[in-house]
Motif scaffolding. Structure first.
Motif, mmCIF file in Angstrom:
data_model
loop_
_atom_site.group_PDB
_atom_site.id
_atom_site.type_symbol
_atom_site.label_atom_id
_atom_site.label_comp_id
_atom_site.label_asym_id
_atom_site.label_seq_id
_atom_site.Cartn_x
_atom_site.Cartn_y
_atom_site.Cartn_z
ATOM 1 N N ARG A 242 16.200 0.512 1.208
ATOM 2 C CA ARG A 242 15.175 0.670 2.230
ATOM 3 C C ARG A 242 15.403 -0.202 3.467
ATOM 4 O O ARG A 242 14.799 0.040 4.503
ATOM 5 N N GLY A 243 16.234 -1.229 3.363
ATOM 6 C CA GLY A 243 16.390 -2.143 4.496
ATOM 7 C C GLY A 243 15.210 -3.103 4.544
ATOM 8 O O GLY A 243 14.137 -2.832 4.001
ATOM 9 N N ALA A 244 15.429 -4.225 5.216
ATOM 10 C CA ALA A 244 14.429 -5.304 5.182
ATOM 11 C C ALA A 244 13.073 -4.858 5.711
ATOM 12 O O ALA A 244 12.048 -5.017 5.042
ATOM 13 N N THR A 245 13.050 -4.294 6.904
ATOM 14 C CA THR A 245 11.740 -3.973 7.480
ATOM 15 C C THR A 245 11.133 -2.744 6.811
ATOM 16 O O THR A 245 9.916 -2.666 6.644
ATOM 17 N N GLY A 246 11.972 -1.801 6.394
ATOM 18 C CA GLY A 246 11.451 -0.630 5.677
ATOM 19 C C GLY A 246 10.712 -1.063 4.419
ATOM 20 O O GLY A 246 9.607 -0.592 4.127
ATOM 21 N N MET A 247 11.337 -1.994 3.684
ATOM 22 C CA MET A 247 10.735 -2.445 2.430
ATOM 23 C C MET A 247 9.408 -3.173 2.694
ATOM 24 O O MET A 247 8.437 -2.990 1.953
ATOM 25 N N MET A 248 9.383 -3.978 3.738
ATOM 26 C CA MET A 248 8.147 -4.730 4.019
ATOM 27 C C MET A 248 6.995 -3.777 4.346
ATOM 28 O O MET A 248 5.865 -3.987 3.924
ATOM 29 N N LYS A 249 7.297 -2.710 5.063
ATOM 30 C CA LYS A 249 6.251 -1.732 5.385
ATOM 31 C C LYS A 249 5.831 -0.949 4.137
ATOM 32 O O LYS A 249 4.668 -0.583 3.989
ATOM 33 N N ASP A 250 6.796 -0.731 3.228
ATOM 34 C CA ASP A 250 6.478 0.015 2.003
ATOM 35 C C ASP A 250 5.450 -0.713 1.139
ATOM 36 O O ASP A 250 4.746 -0.074 0.357
ATOM 37 N N LEU A 251 5.385 -2.048 1.275
ATOM 38 C CA LEU A 251 4.391 -2.793 0.488
ATOM 39 C C LEU A 251 2.987 -2.296 0.803
ATOM 40 O O LEU A 251 2.078 -2.415 -0.009
ATOM 41 N N TYR A 252 2.802 -1.760 2.015
ATOM 42 C CA TYR A 252 1.510 -1.180 2.397
ATOM 43 C C TYR A 252 1.511 0.346 2.321
ATOM 44 O O TYR A 252 0.558 0.951 1.860
ATOM 45 N N HIS A 254 3.735 2.613 0.836
ATOM 46 C CA HIS A 254 4.214 3.380 -0.332
ATOM 47 C C HIS A 254 4.175 2.528 -1.587
ATOM 48 O O HIS A 254 5.114 2.540 -2.383
ATOM 49 N N LYS A 255 3.105 1.770 -1.745
ATOM 50 C CA LYS A 255 3.117 0.757 -2.801
ATOM 51 C C LYS A 255 3.232 1.361 -4.202
ATOM 52 O O LYS A 255 3.924 0.808 -5.053
ATOM 53 N N ASP A 256 2.600 2.496 -4.448
ATOM 54 C CA ASP A 256 2.643 3.056 -5.808
ATOM 55 C C ASP A 256 4.034 3.582 -6.158
ATOM 56 O O ASP A 256 4.556 3.342 -7.243
ATOM 57 N N LYS A 257 4.628 4.306 -5.193
ATOM 58 C CA LYS A 257 5.977 4.826 -5.446
ATOM 59 C C LYS A 257 6.981 3.673 -5.570
ATOM 60 O O LYS A 257 7.911 3.723 -6.381
ATOM 61 N N LEU A 258 6.779 2.658 -4.737
ATOM 62 C CA LEU A 258 7.674 1.504 -4.795
ATOM 63 C C LEU A 258 7.634 0.871 -6.184
ATOM 64 O O LEU A 258 8.674 0.558 -6.774
ATOM 65 N N LYS A 259 6.442 0.738 -6.730
ATOM 66 C CA LYS A 259 6.333 0.137 -8.070
ATOM 67 C C LYS A 259 7.045 0.989 -9.124
ATOM 68 O O LYS A 259 7.707 0.465 -10.011
ATOM 69 N N LEU A 260 6.915 2.312 -8.995
ATOM 70 C CA LEU A 260 7.592 3.193 -9.955
ATOM 71 C C LEU A 260 9.116 3.041 -9.857
ATOM 72 O O LEU A 260 9.820 2.983 -10.865
ATOM 73 N N VAL A 261 9.596 2.960 -8.609
ATOM 74 C CA VAL A 261 11.047 2.805 -8.416
ATOM 75 C C VAL A 261 11.513 1.459 -8.973
ATOM 76 O O VAL A 261 12.574 1.368 -9.615
#
Lengths: 434, 220
Positions: A242-252, A254-261
């Motif tokens: 996801r890259g650094a900034t992509g991942m930081m935004k995902d915390l808000y 895409h949090k559910d999908k991120l946790k599944l991944v």
């Protein structure tokens, strides 16, 4: 390294190299010092690790480019540096720097390296990019292997570019399976296979040299500190997808999908690490940690996203009789109480900028510690500064019962003057030499 | 800022609370349907960012919030800026000019980008000259831009020498006293500041804003 043969004079052959009885005793003593620290039993003298990337080139008078591309010169530089400083455990140095030719044949896109984007005396550098977009989480979750083959691999390495033409394998069956393989005949797919085979042959050659160097330092009495590297689930997705900034935004966003991944990644990363570590024959697993520092996310985010999948991985490695050695980059002081939640005597926690005295206070009865002379002091200070910094760690950690393995904050920085490296090893023996 | 209507307060609150979907829907409604003054909406964004900055300093917010806030402001800015009917005197006066770049040999830019964004939304005019910037380029850009502050960024240990070399070149050019120099990056500490001859170092983007405000004589 399984070709040991004991000879009449008590010496042993490791690969093509003879290990004298004295070298074997030294090897065993060094390795035992590290294992004693892991068991939380302080050895007679403080072990010193050796980890570096391009310092051996500087020390040996070759260019960084040569270290990455010339196997013979690299092996000599990495052997000489071990012989000079006599560490208790050595990072597999060639693994960190010796893959230039393989990177070129693979047309690897996530790095720039000497002669390929950066100068001959500059280290390789990672290119932080979005290698998977946020709307591809579902694809990854549904079929990670398919995502790798058709999307990820062609993005990160030119040799794989034809793979985007390959069929989606799930669903192939009967005559659909027969007809489904047509794309393997496409010129771009054939070209990809040719490039991959050439790169794989180069990696084989590299591995031969790596093994040769390992056997040579082993025969001389020096164990590898760790056999393999691994990555935490969060860092794996943040750094390589996801890259650094992509991942930081995902915390808000895409949090559910991120946790599944992250949960899924914890499973396959643990499996892969166990397989690789068992093959290496060395139980210690080095895990550089990038995204845990205090400043990078809130304590709540750390406990919600970062720590649970990593703890799951740590426990999986421990249950497989491995010794995880996470290297907590930057300052992780606020994480200490959380990361303490593991069984005692099973891990080495290496800290970069976290105050080691504080780490010892919180974790001294739980893990061995490694580190952590400051990079700015090692590169710009004097041998006297280094001596004082080692004495500080001995006085406040080792002499208070801490199971400390001395090292630089992230090993020896590339630019370190050799007298400062010498001072680190001398001071360890002077103040905690047993 | 001047008194806010309940709707304006709501926008500030949603932005500051990272409620992206609601904040963007409301700002779009205000700008595109209700004809709100785009300058006023951008002012509300700055107010929200002040709150974000304070929460960062107080340890409630961290990098993800700075990044998401930046993204929200960028999205609103793209809608609001074309709607601004420029009139003389309406442009907000900038606090000072900052030139920033990653020193030669180093390709890292995440920290630099966050510092650039934070300075920008805190009222500074910022020129970001990129990564792996040769000494000569710094000098050329400084001569053209005449900044009040120069920010040197670097993540790798090789950046210590690159920063020192860059600052020495400023001395040699006789320009060292014309601006302040701040350095930052993963390995930067007081030892490196002394080694390079910089005026100050910062460990995060909010510290960079404080340094610049202090140098410009603005209450932080």
């Amino acid at each position: 390294m399984s070709t040991d043969q004991t000879m009449a004079n008590g010496s042993t052959m490791i690969g093509p190299y003879e290990q004298t009885a004295a070298a074997k005793a030294a090897y065993d003593a060094r390795w035992e010092r590290i294992l004693a620290c892991v068991r939380l039993e302080q050895p007679q003298r403080m072990p010193v690790g050796f980890h570096s990337f391009f310092y051996p080139a500087k020390h040996g008078g070759i260019t960084y480019k040569e270290l990455m591309h010339d196997y013979e010169k690299a092996k000599k530089a990495c052997f000489d540096v071990v012989m000079e400083f006599e560490p208790d455990g050595v990072y597999p140095l060639l693994m960190g720097t010796g893959q230039g030719l393989a990177l070129e044949k693979l047309d690897f896109k996530q790095l720039q390296w000497p002669g390929h984007g950066v100068g001959d005396m500059q280290p390789y550098q990672y290119l932080d990019r979005e290698y998977m977009s946020a709307d591809e989480y579902d694809d990854f979750l549904f079929d990670p292997t398919g995502f790798y083959i058709q999307k990820y691999l062609p993005r990160v390495a030119g040799a794989f570019e034809g793979f985007d033409k390959l069929p989606s394998f799930p669903g192939l069956h009967y005559f659909r399976l027969v007809n489904g393989i047509r794309s393997f005949a496409l010129p771009e797919v054939r070209a990809s296979f040719d490039k991959i085979v050439a790169a794989a042959e180069e990696v084989n050659t590299f591995f031969g040299h790596h093994t040769d160097w390992v056997q040579k330092i082993n025969a001389a009495g020096y164990p590898l500190f760790n056999g393999v590297n691994a990555v935490s689930p969060y860092d794996f997705i943040a750094d390589y997808f996801r890259g650094a900034t992509g991942m930081m935004k995902d915390l808000y966003r895409h949090k559910d999908k991120l946790k599944l991944v992250l949960d899924k990644a914890a499973v396959f990363l643990t499996k892969m690490t166990i397989t690789n570590a068992k093959m290496s024959g060395n139980p210690i697993v080095f895990i550089p940690i990038h995204w845990a520092p205090d400043a990078f996310m809130s304590p709540k985010q750390f406990e919600e996203f970062w720590w649970p999948p990593f703890r799951k991985m740590l426990m999986g490695l421990i249950e497989a009789d491995l010794i995880p050695m996470p290297m907590w980059e930057s300052d992780c002081t606020k994480r200490l109480e959380v990361i303490k939640d593991i069984p005692a005597g099973k891990c080495i926690y290496w800290f970069e900028r976290t105050d080691m005295v504080k780490a010892f206070e919180v974790l001294g009865d739980r893990v061995a510690l490694r580190g952590n002379l400051s990079p700015s002091m090692l590169t710009t200070g004097t041998p006297a500064d280094v001596d004082a910094a080692v004495k500080h760690l001995v006085d406040n950690v080792w002499n208070k019962g801490g199971n400390l393995i001395l090292d630089g904050a992230f090993g020896i920085p590339d630019e370190t003057p050799t007298p400062n490296v010498r001072a680190m090893f001398d001071a360890a023996r002077k103040y905690a030499g047993g | 800022m001047s008194d806010m209507t309940p709707q304006e307060q709501q926008l500030v609150e949603w932005l500051a609370d990272m409620n992206e979907d609601d904040a963007l829907a409301l700002s779009n409604k205000m700008l595109l349907e209700e004809g709100a003054d785009p300058l006023r909406v951008l002012e509300l964004c700055r107010t929200a960012m002040d709150i974000v900055g304070k929460r960062f300093e107080e340890g409630e917010y961290f990098l993800p919030e700075l990044v998401l806030a930046g993204e929200m402001l960028d999205t609103i800015g793209k809608v609001a800026k074309p709607l601004i009917k420029s009139a003389p005197g309406e442009e907000v006066k900038k606090l000072g000019k900052v030139l920033i770049g990653t020193v030669h040999g180093d390709l890292h830019d995440i920290g630099k980008n966050i510092v650039t964004f934070m300075l920008d939304i805190n009222g500074f005019e910022v020129k970001d000259i990129g990564i792996d910037v040769p000494v000569k380029t710094f000098i050329k850009e400084i001569n053209a831009y005449q900044p009040d502050v120069v920010g040197l960024s670097g993540f790798l240990t090789l950046a210590f020498d690159s920063m020192k070399e860059t600052i020495n070149a400023f001395e040699a050019e006789g320009m060292r006293d014309k601006f302040k120099i701040m350095i930052g990056g993963g390995q930067i500490d007081e030892t490196v500041r002394g080694y390079t001859g910089a005026d100050a170092f910062g460990v995060n983007a909010v510290e960079a804003v404080h340094l610049c405000k202090n140098w410009m004589g603005v209450a932080a």
